[in-house]
Design a protein around this motif. Structure first.
Motif, PDB file in Angstrom:
ATOM      1  N   PRO A 169       0.820  -1.215   0.000  1.00  0.00           N
ATOM      2  CA  PRO A 169       0.000   0.000   0.000  1.00  0.00           C
ATOM      3  C   PRO A 169       0.854   1.265   0.000  1.00  0.00           C
ATOM      4  O   PRO A 169       2.017   1.260   0.421  1.00  0.00           O
ATOM      5  N   GLY A 170       0.252   2.330  -0.461  1.00  0.00           N
ATOM      6  CA  GLY A 170       0.934   3.612  -0.482  1.00  0.00           C
ATOM      7  C   GLY A 170      -0.054   4.749  -0.336  1.00  0.00           C
ATOM      8  O   GLY A 170      -1.258   4.581  -0.522  1.00  0.00           O
ATOM      9  N   GLU A 171       0.474   5.905   0.007  1.00  0.00           N
ATOM     10  CA  GLU A 171      -0.348   7.109   0.169  1.00  0.00           C
ATOM     11  C   GLU A 171       0.428   8.293  -0.400  1.00  0.00           C
ATOM     12  O   GLU A 171       1.588   8.506  -0.052  1.00  0.00           O
ATOM     13  N   TYR A 172      -0.238   9.057  -1.272  1.00  0.00           N
ATOM     14  CA  TYR A 172       0.391  10.195  -1.923  1.00  0.00           C
ATOM     15  C   TYR A 172      -0.524  11.406  -1.769  1.00  0.00           C
ATOM     16  O   TYR A 172      -1.722  11.324  -2.061  1.00  0.00           O
ATOM     17  N   GLN A 198       5.133   4.925   1.052  1.00  0.00           N
ATOM     18  CA  GLN A 198       5.012   3.793   0.146  1.00  0.00           C
ATOM     19  C   GLN A 198       5.694   2.559   0.730  1.00  0.00           C
ATOM     20  O   GLN A 198       6.851   2.620   1.150  1.00  0.00           O
ATOM     21  N   ALA A 199       4.970   1.449   0.768  1.00  0.00           N
ATOM     22  CA  ALA A 199       5.557   0.178   1.185  1.00  0.00           C
ATOM     23  C   ALA A 199       6.510  -0.314   0.098  1.00  0.00           C
ATOM     24  O   ALA A 199       6.146  -0.379  -1.076  1.00  0.00           O
ATOM     25  N   LEU A 200       7.745  -0.654   0.494  1.00  0.00           N
ATOM     26  CA  LEU A 200       8.749  -1.131  -0.443  1.00  0.00           C
ATOM     27  C   LEU A 200       8.903  -2.639  -0.416  1.00  0.00           C
ATOM     28  O   LEU A 200       9.285  -3.251  -1.418  1.00  0.00           O
ATOM     29  N   TRP A 201       8.612  -3.241   0.745  1.00  0.00           N
ATOM     30  CA  TRP A 201       8.906  -4.671   0.905  1.00  0.00           C
ATOM     31  C   TRP A 201       7.993  -5.266   1.963  1.00  0.00           C
ATOM     32  O   TRP A 201       7.720  -4.641   2.996  1.00  0.00           O
TER      33      TRP A 201
END
Length: 416
Positions: free
Chosen positions: A246-249, A281-284
């Protein structure tokens, strides 16, 4: 006395200790009353944060400072209380702050080492009403509140894995160079959220600008402004990535209609504005351990050179969730931040020094911050966060030659 009777206090003590370690709040369920109130539509909250910081090297003085924040709140769900259809919710929050500043007393830097320092008195921090309007996609909130509760920060809460206010919360040049206010400063205003799609959301708000009420204890319980100078209007576009990573922008812009003095001039400047970009942002994700993941965050904010004490903020870092298999709710965080003073403010400091016959120190162009913290979730309601901050050019904003500072600290958070 029978053996059973003698054992009763011991059994009660063991049960209470086990419950204390497992409950989500320090005070528990109040014998079932808390759960009953929830079902009736009354949600009561309370939390404490205490932050102790010791200046171990550089800065101004070798010593420690402590600050704390107490917050009590109650939310009334009008639909449950009165059997209304989409009745909305009323939020009431009271806040109390005490303590001393490590930045002011020990280091001499601009970015507050303790994010909970400031406004050292008891105050009303929110009295608001919120409900959906016309459609579930449209949400309206209005009343007396801190605009930073709904805009300008990352919803994920990743930034509050740090103790320095440069990270935790919102880019500080926003509130330093406009009528933007963050918790606990509150003003009259309204905020609208509209879900454009499951991933996209638009947020727009308008808040009264009243600088004389900020940090003024005599205004602690006054909802109305003392002296309005204008209105600040932020607009924010939010994009949230769904899925395994998941991510947030967030991309935002704000405009303050207030007339203020231009830095280095007796003339007024009409209106102040700024923009910002925030990323989480999730990378891993560890496929072998549910909940273990690595997130990266970024912050960029720019504000008007005409009247802002600092014009740029850059922040970046990483947070590792569940760093150890046996610690599912712990976090490990590392961040870097850079706050750039307004060149006009720097020129004024240089001119003042020259007029007084003093040399102006050769300073870098910004105050910089490196912070490392570990969040230890001792119980569901208690978090302990050992913290280390290294502050580069602490005197960048004051024009003072101050040695780089190494600060060690401990943040304690408890939910009642």
């Amino acid at each position: 006395m029978s053996p059973a009777f003698r054992l009763t206090p011991l059994v009660f003590a063991l049960t209470s200790t086990a419950s204390l370690a497992a409950d989500n709040t320090l005070t528990g369920d109040w014998g079932g009353l808390r759960q009953q109130l929830e079902e009736d539509g009354i949600h009561i909250t309370g939390d404490y944060s205490g932050e102790t910081a010791y200046n171990a090297h550089g800065g101004l003085h070798r010593s420690a400072r402590y600050s704390q924040n107490l917050k009590l709140g109650v939310q009334f769900d009008l639909s449950k209380l009165y059997g209304l259809d989409n009745g909305g919710k009323v939020q009431l929050t009271v806040n109390d702050r005490r303590g001393n500043s490590a930045s002011e007393d020990l280091v001499g830097n601009r970015l507050p080492i303790q994010e909970n320092y400031g406004g050292l008195y008891t105050r009303l921090t929110e009295l608001s009403y919120e409900r959906s309007l016309f459609t579930p996609a449209l949400n309206l909130k209005l009343g007396y509140m801190a605009m930073g509760n709904d805009l300008g920060g990352l919803d994920s809460g990743i930034l509050c894995n740090f103790m320095n206010a440069g990270f935790c919360g919102h880019p500080l040049n926003m509130s330093g160079g406009s009528g933007w206010t963050n918790y606990p400063n509150a003003h009259l205003g309204a905020r609208v959220k509209y879900d454009l799609s499951p991933s996209w959301q638009l947020r727009v708000a308008a808040f009264n600008v009243d600088p004389q009420s900020n940090g003024n204890s005599s205004r602690a319980w006054h909802l109305g402004p003392k002296h309005s100078t204008g209105t600040v209007v932020p607009v924010e576009l939010v994009y949230k990535v769904q899925g395994e990573r998941p991510g947030e922008y967030k991309l935002g812009y704000y405009y303050d209609s207030s007339n203020v003095k231009r830095i280095g001039s007796d003339q007024d400047v009409a209106g102040r504005s700024g923009h910002y970009l925030l990323v989480d942002q999730a990378l891993w994700n560890d496929p072998a351990s549910a909940g273990r993941s690595l997130h990266a965050f970024g912050q960029y904010s720019a504000s008007s050179k005409a009247a802002s004490p600092f014009t740029r903020w850059y922040g970046a870092g990483v947070v590792l969730y569940k760093p150890f298999e046996g610690r599912p709710r712990d976090t490990l965080a590392l961040g870097y931040g850079r706050a750039v003073p307004n060149p006009r403010s720097r020129q004024l400091l240089e001119n003042t020094a020259l007029d007084a016959g003093r040399d102006f120190p050769g300073l870098d162009s910004a105050e910089q911050l490196i912070e490392l913290s570990y969040g230890y979730q001792a119980t569901p309601w208690l978090n302990l966060r050992p913290d280390v901050q290294y502050i580069i050019e602490p005197g960048a904003f004051s024009g003072e030659a101050i040695d780089n500072a190494l600060v060690v600290g401990l943040q304690v958070k408890a939910t009642f």
